[in-house]
Design a protein around this motif. Sequence first.
Motif, short mmCIF file in Angstrom:
data_model
loop_
_atom_site.label_atom_id
_atom_site.label_comp_id
_atom_site.label_asym_id
_atom_site.label_seq_id
_atom_site.Cartn_x
_atom_site.Cartn_y
_atom_site.Cartn_z
N ILE A 21 0.83 -1.43 -0.17
CA ILE A 21 -0.11 0.21 0.08
C ILE A 21 0.88 1.63 0.03
O ILE A 21 0.40 2.19 -0.58
N ARG A 22 2.49 1.09 0.56
CA ARG A 22 3.14 2.33 0.80
C ARG A 22 3.40 2.95 -1.32
O ARG A 22 3.21 3.60 -1.22
N ALA A 23 3.29 1.91 -1.90
CA ALA A 23 3.76 2.00 -3.49
C ALA A 23 2.58 1.94 -4.19
O ALA A 23 2.62 2.59 -5.16
N HIS A 24 1.71 1.30 -3.61
CA HIS A 24 -0.23 1.21 -4.32
C HIS A 24 -1.24 1.93 -3.66
O HIS A 24 -1.96 0.89 -3.15
N PRO A 25 -1.54 2.64 -3.15
CA PRO A 25 -2.45 3.20 -1.43
C PRO A 25 -3.82 2.48 -2.39
O PRO A 25 -4.75 2.86 -1.48
N SER A 26 -3.73 2.65 -3.48
CA SER A 26 -5.12 2.32 -4.18
C SER A 26 -5.65 0.56 -3.09
O SER A 26 -7.41 0.56 -3.56
N LEU A 27 -5.41 0.32 -3.52
CA LEU A 27 -5.05 -0.99 -2.86
C LEU A 27 -5.09 -1.38 -0.82
O LEU A 27 -5.39 -2.16 -0.49
N ASN A 28 -5.65 -0.16 -0.63
CA ASN A 28 -5.83 -0.12 1.29
C ASN A 28 -6.99 0.09 0.83
O ASN A 28 -7.91 0.54 1.24
N THR A 29 -7.28 -1.07 0.62
CA THR A 29 -8.81 -2.01 1.05
C THR A 29 -9.31 -3.15 0.51
O THR A 29 -8.24 -3.70 1.09
N GLN A 30 -10.17 -3.70 2.00
CA GLN A 30 -10.57 -5.09 2.03
C GLN A 30 -10.79 -6.13 0.93
O GLN A 30 -9.71 -7.17 1.33
N HIS A 31 -10.96 -5.93 -0.07
CA HIS A 31 -10.72 -5.99 -1.27
C HIS A 31 -8.86 -6.56 -2.03
O HIS A 31 -8.74 -7.43 -2.24
#
Length: 112
Positions: free
Chosen positions: A49-59
């Motif tokens: 999530i540091r590199a890809h903040p959009s992945l900071n989700t339950q999914h």
Amino acid sequence: MRALHTIGLAGDGDEVEALQDAEERLGIALNYEDAQHWITVGDVYDSVIRAHPSLNTQHGWQDLCSALCEAVGSDPRRVTRDTILIQDTNIWKQFSDLFGRMIRKNTNGSNL
């Protein structure tokens, strides 16, 4: 449902397969220079999530857990941030060093 203490990666190459599965499933490239700090699934997720903040989700979390567990057949629903990736934490330092050398070789065309 009881949390997993460890995913069950053995350090025999299954960790490479698990991380490649995670990259493919998430559609990203992991920063392997962070690998020396990866003790738990939460550590890998923090790097993601540091590199890809959009992945900071339950999914995003569920996809990461599913990919990491697939190589060894662990139940991804039992994974927590504290679930250990592999008992021999020194393997991640070696893994980080190896991938760091490969990345540097690919970016500057020289052997290290």
